[in-house]
Design an enzyme around this catalytic site. Structure first.
Site, PDB file in Angstrom:
ATOM      1  N   ASP A  63     135.798 -88.734   0.496  1.00 54.47           N
ATOM      2  CA  ASP A  63     135.964 -89.684  -0.692  1.00 54.47           C
ATOM      3  C   ASP A  63     136.343 -90.996  -0.105  1.00 54.47           C
ATOM      4  O   ASP A  63     137.171 -91.323   0.282  1.00 54.47           O
ATOM      5  CB  ASP A  63     136.720 -89.076  -1.702  1.00 54.47           C
ATOM      6  CG  ASP A  63     136.666 -87.524  -2.024  1.00 54.47           C
ATOM      7  OD1 ASP A  63     136.143 -86.710  -1.076  1.00 54.47           O
ATOM      8  OD2 ASP A  63     136.482 -87.258  -3.198  1.00 54.47           O
ATOM      9  N   GLU A 109     132.623 -90.977  -4.620  1.00 60.63           N
ATOM     10  CA  GLU A 109     133.501 -90.415  -6.112  1.00 60.63           C
ATOM     11  C   GLU A 109     134.502 -91.713  -6.336  1.00 60.63           C
ATOM     12  O   GLU A 109     134.362 -91.774  -7.717  1.00 60.63           O
ATOM     13  CB  GLU A 109     134.020 -89.065  -5.763  1.00 60.63           C
ATOM     14  CG  GLU A 109     135.043 -88.815  -6.721  1.00 60.63           C
ATOM     15  CD  GLU A 109     134.395 -88.127  -8.104  1.00 60.63           C
ATOM     16  OE1 GLU A 109     133.124 -88.428  -8.180  1.00 60.63           O
ATOM     17  OE2 GLU A 109     135.121 -87.753  -9.077  1.00 60.63           O
ATOM     18  N   ASN A 110     135.249 -92.126  -5.524  1.00 61.17           N
ATOM     19  CA  ASN A 110     136.541 -92.920  -5.913  1.00 61.17           C
ATOM     20  C   ASN A 110     136.151 -94.374  -5.442  1.00 61.17           C
ATOM     21  O   ASN A 110     137.214 -95.101  -5.099  1.00 61.17           O
ATOM     22  CB  ASN A 110     137.680 -92.464  -5.635  1.00 61.17           C
ATOM     23  CG  ASN A 110     137.911 -90.909  -6.234  1.00 61.17           C
ATOM     24  OD1 ASN A 110     137.974 -90.074  -5.454  1.00 61.17           O
ATOM     25  ND2 ASN A 110     138.085 -90.946  -7.408  1.00 61.17           N
ATOM     26  N   ASN A 155     133.972 -85.179  -9.976  1.00 63.14           N
ATOM     27  CA  ASN A 155     134.181 -85.064 -11.126  1.00 63.14           C
ATOM     28  C   ASN A 155     134.418 -86.281 -11.781  1.00 63.14           C
ATOM     29  O   ASN A 155     134.400 -86.520 -13.454  1.00 63.14           O
ATOM     30  CB  ASN A 155     135.488 -84.472 -11.163  1.00 63.14           C
ATOM     31  CG  ASN A 155     136.674 -84.920 -10.630  1.00 63.14           C
ATOM     32  OD1 ASN A 155     136.230 -85.526  -9.413  1.00 63.14           O
ATOM     33  ND2 ASN A 155     137.741 -85.623 -11.219  1.00 63.14           N
ATOM     34  N   HIS A 156     134.086 -87.716 -11.341  1.00 63.00           N
ATOM     35  CA  HIS A 156     134.317 -88.846 -11.968  1.00 63.00           C
ATOM     36  C   HIS A 156     132.984 -89.599 -12.096  1.00 63.00           C
ATOM     37  O   HIS A 156     132.873 -90.819 -12.209  1.00 63.00           O
ATOM     38  CB  HIS A 156     135.429 -89.816 -11.230  1.00 63.00           C
ATOM     39  CG  HIS A 156     136.797 -89.351 -11.127  1.00 63.00           C
ATOM     40  ND1 HIS A 156     137.403 -89.140 -12.465  1.00 63.00           N
ATOM     41  CD2 HIS A 156     137.595 -89.476 -10.200  1.00 63.00           C
ATOM     42  CE1 HIS A 156     138.626 -88.875 -11.997  1.00 63.00           C
ATOM     43  NE2 HIS A 156     138.653 -88.581 -10.925  1.00 63.00           N
ATOM     44  N   HIS A 160     132.563 -80.360  -4.305  1.00 64.21           N
ATOM     45  CA  HIS A 160     133.652 -81.152  -4.697  1.00 64.21           C
ATOM     46  C   HIS A 160     134.586 -80.289  -5.657  1.00 64.21           C
ATOM     47  O   HIS A 160     134.200 -80.059  -6.794  1.00 64.21           O
ATOM     48  CB  HIS A 160     132.984 -82.362  -5.722  1.00 64.21           C
ATOM     49  CG  HIS A 160     133.997 -83.492  -5.969  1.00 64.21           C
ATOM     50  ND1 HIS A 160     134.512 -84.464  -4.898  1.00 64.21           N
ATOM     51  CD2 HIS A 160     134.830 -83.692  -6.837  1.00 64.21           C
ATOM     52  CE1 HIS A 160     135.163 -85.216  -5.433  1.00 64.21           C
ATOM     53  NE2 HIS A 160     135.204 -84.853  -6.546  1.00 64.21           N
ATOM     54  N   HIS A 162     137.005 -83.829  -2.678  1.00 60.35           N
ATOM     55  CA  HIS A 162     138.039 -83.998  -3.830  1.00 60.35           C
ATOM     56  C   HIS A 162     139.564 -84.082  -3.628  1.00 60.35           C
ATOM     57  O   HIS A 162     140.015 -84.967  -4.342  1.00 60.35           O
ATOM     58  CB  HIS A 162     137.714 -82.841  -4.844  1.00 60.35           C
ATOM     59  CG  HIS A 162     138.550 -83.029  -6.150  1.00 60.35           C
ATOM     60  ND1 HIS A 162     138.570 -84.029  -6.946  1.00 60.35           N
ATOM     61  CD2 HIS A 162     139.695 -82.180  -6.546  1.00 60.35           C
ATOM     62  CE1 HIS A 162     139.390 -83.902  -8.048  1.00 60.35           C
ATOM     63  NE2 HIS A 162     140.121 -82.863  -7.682  1.00 60.35           N
ATOM     64  N   HIS A 200     141.101 -85.156  -0.887  1.00 59.06           N
ATOM     65  CA  HIS A 200     141.463 -86.347  -0.445  1.00 59.06           C
ATOM     66  C   HIS A 200     142.445 -86.038   0.962  1.00 59.06           C
ATOM     67  O   HIS A 200     143.015 -87.072   1.772  1.00 59.06           O
ATOM     68  CB  HIS A 200     142.152 -87.522  -1.204  1.00 59.06           C
ATOM     69  CG  HIS A 200     141.347 -87.995  -2.082  1.00 59.06           C
ATOM     70  ND1 HIS A 200     141.514 -89.152  -2.776  1.00 59.06           N
ATOM     71  CD2 HIS A 200     140.186 -87.543  -2.744  1.00 59.06           C
ATOM     72  CE1 HIS A 200     140.587 -89.478  -3.735  1.00 59.06           C
ATOM     73  NE2 HIS A 200     139.839 -88.475  -3.686  1.00 59.06           N
TER      74      HIS A 200
END
Length: 325
Positions: A78, A109-110, A136-137, A218, A243, A245
């Site tokens: 991520d 994702e982030n 999920n984001h 994820h 997910h 991290h």
């Protein structure tokens, strides 16, 4: 007598390599020969075994042949905030060359700390990623929704409802042939309002003829990730978790030939709590009023895993984690 067996072994390997059917058996011979050279037994026996291997050049020949037919995939954990994105822009191509990776999948994702914008997704692709996966984001940044319909190489979890923008898997052409990348999201403590990821994976695999299949799962729970790994063992080339991290130390090839690791880790600030300022994370556990996450600053790292895949069969030959500071 030793020279006779050396010659016989070399002839057998040459015959086996004349067809792909004998390739796996030849690799087994190589591993057994390697174990014989370093396993139990007298020093004299070990020396004779090593001398035999060196004299006929079998091990080097087998290894060269094995890796000449391989396809290396670098999966990057991520991407978290500006430190993670900047690190990838600055270092990814060099790392790809160093590892001799043929294909790179980055979880974005982030990239915006929470979520990812179209500009950031494009930056990951421009930096050397062949495909960007999400999690999920995905829907945090509303401007990403129309972008996902247009961008083939940026995918979101396949088990979101079918009316959601974008796609959950993509088939890309490579020198090794078709490569299918699948993105799935777990349901334990994340978003229960998604389809069953196991059944979704079944459905996708039933519609593809690709030999090399890569799955980014994820998910939060290690048990859910491990279950997915065994569920897909022998059916896909590699399954990796994202997910949490936090990189796990269980990279391996599962019994039926699927590369696996529970979590790749993250690409972002080293001195942080999964990418966030430590003082903010501590405050949250102490009961502070909730506030928007703030990305930590300072030195960054890249974490992920490298999978070596047999082009002919799609099975994973080796899997190990990587970390760059």
């Amino acid at each position: 007598m030793l020279q006779f067996y050396d010659l016989l072994f070399k002839v057998i390997c040459a015959i086996l390599f004349s067809c792909n059917a004998g390739f796996c058996f030849a690799k087994t011979l190589m591993r057994r020969c390697s174990r014989r050279a370093s396993g139990s037994g007298s020093a004299a026996q070990k020396l004779r075994a090593r001398t035999a291997l060196k004299a006929c050049g079998v091990r080097g020949f087998l290894q060269e042949r094995m890796y000449a037919m391989s396809f290396k995939v670098l999966a990057v954990g991520d991407t978290v905030g500006p430190p993670g994105l900047e690190y990838i822009q600055r270092r990814l191509r060099a790392i790809k060359r160093e590892l001799e990776a043929d294909f790179v999948v980055v979880n974005g994702e982030n990239a915006n700390v929470v979520g990812c914008t179209p500009r950031q997704a494009d930056a990951l692709l421009d930096a050397g990623a062949d495909c960007v996966t999400l999690g999920n984001h995905t829907w945090t940044r509303w401007e990403l929704q129309p972008y996902l319909d247009d961008s083939i190489r940026v995918i979101r979890p396949a088990n979101y409802a079918p009316q959601c923008p974008g796609r959950g898997c993509v088939s890309l052409d490579t020198p090794a042939g078709e490569v299918l990348v699948v993105n799935l999201i777990g349901r334990f403590t994340l978003d229960p309002n998604t389809d069953n990821p196991f059944l979704t994976a079944d459905d996708i695999l039933g519609q593809t003829g690709a030999k090399i299949i890569l799955v980014d799962f994820h998910a939060e729970a290690t048990s859910e990730k491990l279950a997915m790994g065994y569920f897909l063992d022998g059916r896909v080339s590699a399954v990796w978790g994202t997910h949490t991290h936090v990189q796990t130390s269980d990279a391996r090839v599962l019994p039926n030939g699927t590369g696996y690791v529970t979590d790749l880790g993250m690409t972002g600030p080293v001195e942080s709590v999964i990418g966030i300022k430590p003082e903010q994370s501590i405050g949250k556990f102490l009961g502070d009023v909730p506030r928007r996450y703030e990305c930590a600053h300072g030195k960054a790292k890249l974490e992920g895993a490298l999978f070596t895949i047999d082009e002919a069969t799609g099975r994973c030959l080796e899997a190990w984690t990587v970390r760059y500071l």
